[in-house]
Design an enzyme around this catalytic site. Sequence first.
Site, PDB file in Angstrom:
ATOM      1  N   GLU A 195     -43.785 -23.180  31.312  1.00 26.66           N
ATOM      2  CA  GLU A 195     -42.350 -23.443  31.217  1.00 26.66           C
ATOM      3  C   GLU A 195     -42.080 -24.810  30.596  1.00 26.66           C
ATOM      4  O   GLU A 195     -42.847 -25.746  30.814  1.00 26.66           O
ATOM      5  CB  GLU A 195     -41.726 -23.383  32.621  1.00 26.66           C
ATOM      6  N   GLU A 211     -31.360 -22.218  35.316  1.00 32.60           N
ATOM      7  CA  GLU A 211     -31.701 -21.990  36.724  1.00 32.60           C
ATOM      8  C   GLU A 211     -31.112 -23.120  37.557  1.00 32.60           C
ATOM      9  O   GLU A 211     -31.117 -24.277  37.127  1.00 32.60           O
ATOM     10  CB  GLU A 211     -33.220 -21.949  36.902  1.00 32.60           C
TER      11      GLU A 211
END
Length: 415
Positions: free
Chosen positions: A218, A329
């Site tokens: 990520e 997120e």
Amino acid sequence: MATRVSLFLALVMTVVILAPSVVSGGNGFSDLKIRTHLKRLNKPALKSIKSPDGDMIDCVPITDQPAFAHPLLINHTVQMWPSLNPESVFSESKVSSKTKNQQSNAIHQLWHVNGKCPKNTIPIRRTRRQDLYRASSVENYGMKNQKSIPKPKSSEPPNVLTQNGHQHAIMYVEDGIFYGAKAKINVWKPDVEMPNEFSLAQIWVLGGNFNSDLNSIEAGWQVSPQLYGDNRTRLFTYWTSDAYQGTGCYNLLCSGFVQINREIAMGGSISPLSNYGNSQYDITILIWKDPKEGHWWLQFGEKYIIGYWPASLFSYLSESASMIEWGGEVVNSQSEEGEHTTTQMGSGRFAEEGWGKASYFKNVQVVDGSNELRNPENLQVFTDQENCYNVKSGNGGSWGSYFYYGGPGRNPNCP
């Protein structure tokens, strides 16, 4: 008598001097454990640079970086440059073309104002004692909670994702064979309500299933008061090979990621940031698998090759990825109390507000088996609670595949 008094005072002074090493600090951590962990993270530097944002950047020799404490990397030879790059990666101008009110090439890190690291060193953001005190434990410092990956499967009960407090608004492509992903990510400074919450925008490169063997790489930007001790927008990476159970971490806070670049500090704050109805800025993130050596490389902007995750760290990702996700997120720690957090995602505005107001990902691409960038097929979008954070996709023109996303969190429709 005088001798006894002198011995007693000496004993008291000894206890006072030794006390800090045995008493507990924040969260009940022993100072000995804190000092040991700081020594493990903060390597001897050839030069240290004080950033205007308060960070201390240590310039550490490449061969002394934390990566090589990993059991699989003890005898690892640093690869100083990728052997192959996805087609057209370096054919773009190093100065990105500008559109009206857009200056994406102007992004930089604040510590650059006060110096740069020498050759054959890498910049590492120094970890301080108070950073560890904010963690749930010394061992978990720099690690995400489990189940923080969006799992947009129709077979999942709708409340599975929100039970752990992580909420997402993403675009994704699944059930394929992928060797990387790229996007331009709009950069903002969302408000984060609680110290233990965060807000981020990133790319996920995933392999395996969503159980104990999930592999994930990520990268993107985040605001995380608990991790960094402030509300600045910072560049970050993350990896795990076991669904966040025990492997991987943010940035260089554990062994694994091998950095080669001396200009970009992982976890360093970035500037300038987008403003509502005004100038917009974005960063380019590219993650791809070197088809010759097998390592997963990270590029920031159009010219900074940051480093790589060695293939030996992973099981599924040692071959390829099966799913790519792009998006936002947040952590909603209020969920158990019945009231949603006001932590913003992206710009804090819903997707339908569009350019200059909502946050975006544009030029969304994947890397195929020929090591070429291409537009993904069968892109889908997903969000946990559309009334809190949402996503709207589009395609065409210079933006290619793109989407707007985000939201304010708590509002009349998201109580």
